[in-house]
Design an enzyme around this catalytic site. Sequence first.
Site, mmCIF file in Angstrom:
data_model
loop_
_atom_site.group_PDB
_atom_site.id
_atom_site.type_symbol
_atom_site.label_atom_id
_atom_site.label_comp_id
_atom_site.label_asym_id
_atom_site.label_seq_id
_atom_site.Cartn_x
_atom_site.Cartn_y
_atom_site.Cartn_z
ATOM 1 N N HIS A 39 -5.098 -16.336 -18.142
ATOM 2 C CA HIS A 39 -4.678 -14.532 -18.447
ATOM 3 C C HIS A 39 -4.724 -14.874 -20.226
ATOM 4 C CE1 HIS A 39 -3.415 -10.479 -18.018
ATOM 5 N NE2 HIS A 39 -2.785 -10.218 -19.540
ATOM 6 N N GLU A 40 -3.288 -15.361 -20.186
ATOM 7 C CA GLU A 40 -3.022 -15.094 -21.809
ATOM 8 C C GLU A 40 -4.382 -15.929 -22.659
ATOM 9 O OE1 GLU A 40 -1.289 -13.661 -23.204
ATOM 10 O OE2 GLU A 40 0.398 -13.421 -20.977
ATOM 11 N N GLU A 77 -6.446 -6.209 -22.763
ATOM 12 C CA GLU A 77 -6.517 -6.461 -21.569
ATOM 13 C C GLU A 77 -7.657 -6.776 -20.437
ATOM 14 O OE1 GLU A 77 -3.599 -7.356 -20.620
ATOM 15 O OE2 GLU A 77 -2.433 -7.155 -18.150
ATOM 16 N N HIS A 115 -6.821 -13.084 -23.431
ATOM 17 C CA HIS A 115 -6.209 -12.953 -24.543
ATOM 18 C C HIS A 115 -6.662 -13.616 -26.337
ATOM 19 C CE1 HIS A 115 -3.868 -9.593 -23.282
ATOM 20 N NE2 HIS A 115 -3.414 -10.218 -22.017
HETATM 21 ZN ZN ZN Z 1 -2.601 -9.571 -20.997
#
Ligand code: ZN
Length: 495
Positions: A259-260, A289, A263
Amino acid sequence: MDARKAFYDRARQIFDLAQAQQALEWDQEVMMPPKGGTQRAHQLATLATVLHEKVTDPFYGELLDTLEDTADLDGRACADVREARRNRDRAVRIPPKLVAERTEACSLAQMVWMEARPKSDFAAFRPHLEKIVALTRDMAEALDAPNRYDALLDEYEPGMTEARLRIVFNDLRGRLVPLLKDIRGASRRPDPTLLTRRFPSEGQEAFCRRIVMDMGFDLEAGRFDVSAHPFTNGTLADVRLTTRYQENWLPCALFGAIHEGGHGLYEQGLDPERYRDPAGGACSMGIHESQSRLWENLIGRSLAFWCRYYPMLRDAFPGVLEGVPLEAFHAAVNAVQPSLIRTEADEVTYNLHILLRFDLESDLIAQRVEVKDLPERWNHKMKDYLGIEPPNDGQGVLQDIHWAAGLFGYFPTYALGNLYAAQFMEQMRTELPDLDAILSRGDLRTVKTWLNERIHVHGRFWTAQELCQRVTGQPLSAEPLMRHLDAKASATYGL
Ligand code: ZN
């Protein structure tokens, strides 16, 4: 003096100051010794004051006026002026006294919240939240938008409105609630307990690092560290990711890191020529997101991805996954189970947690509901949407820090991220018909390049909704996400 040059000089100084704030914040979460808190608070407060003075400086406003009256601005400069104006208008319109009062109320409320949550003591938190809601309404009023909640949304998701969200979210809820009922009634069930076996942190760290590198995250232009609450900050050539390890719950670090990483790739993928300009940064919180969710859920929980990485995972933890076939592991990471806590929720129920918060916070801002009625409303909606009820407010209305921190209009961006992610992914599959073959040979860079070209490099030249239309040829809709979730439910639960 050349107004254009003077404008860019100032806009880039504003950007640099904001980046310095982020570096200090990263240090505070990851490296700072325990006694450094007060000193750091002074530094951050001083930087925030300097930044506010720069943005509200009358001369900066005059430069914007001049450029807005200049007929021959190119598209790029127009976008920069538009974004600088939006940012400045917000800063100028909110009276400094209100900013100070709200900042103080929020920092006090967060301290009270930290004690109230473990004790499930909503009564202690209630007066603080009442004050924040009242000050937030005042702030929205000062921002002078036709609708107060829209004024709040605009900070995180420029151009999005409460009315538009309500249409998309109602559609989503109308389909998620029955899907969840079907899943709960299904006879085939995955076994997520195999993810609670013991996975030593060192092994997890090495495995996560490997995946983030395979995704194309450049560790010469970024770092990968540990913090209590995972986050990403920084931009372009200095992007910091964090994760945390739970030895008895593999998904925490694994999907947290992916997830990170999503980003981080967005930030590293911005246009190096423009990243310090007002329209050079990431498009919106929802689009940010979408990048993390696309990697975490649509790539990281796919069977094709695990065809490549499951054998490596088994090697990284010798014996731990003995006798667990790929299909059982893949089903386990896609298990759906209604739960009380948003941050632990699966791909299906997560959105319902967000829809509940959107309903309640938009009602609070519009004065359709009072703070004193929140716990009851919360529990009622939990029953309606997820079929479960919190035994106490600590696991209910008190679970998130957002409202204590004054973040209203922020929650919807989490669900928008899921919606945009699914819509981008469908488009990627159309353009890369052999995507599953690409993923199963571990060629994650192809995905990165696609995202770099379609999304990252454009910064905030377009609004999120324009970007979505450009990339996918369609406006934002709940259809792609529901198609994805229906297909997943059918594969995992035999529906
Ligand atoms: Zn996030």
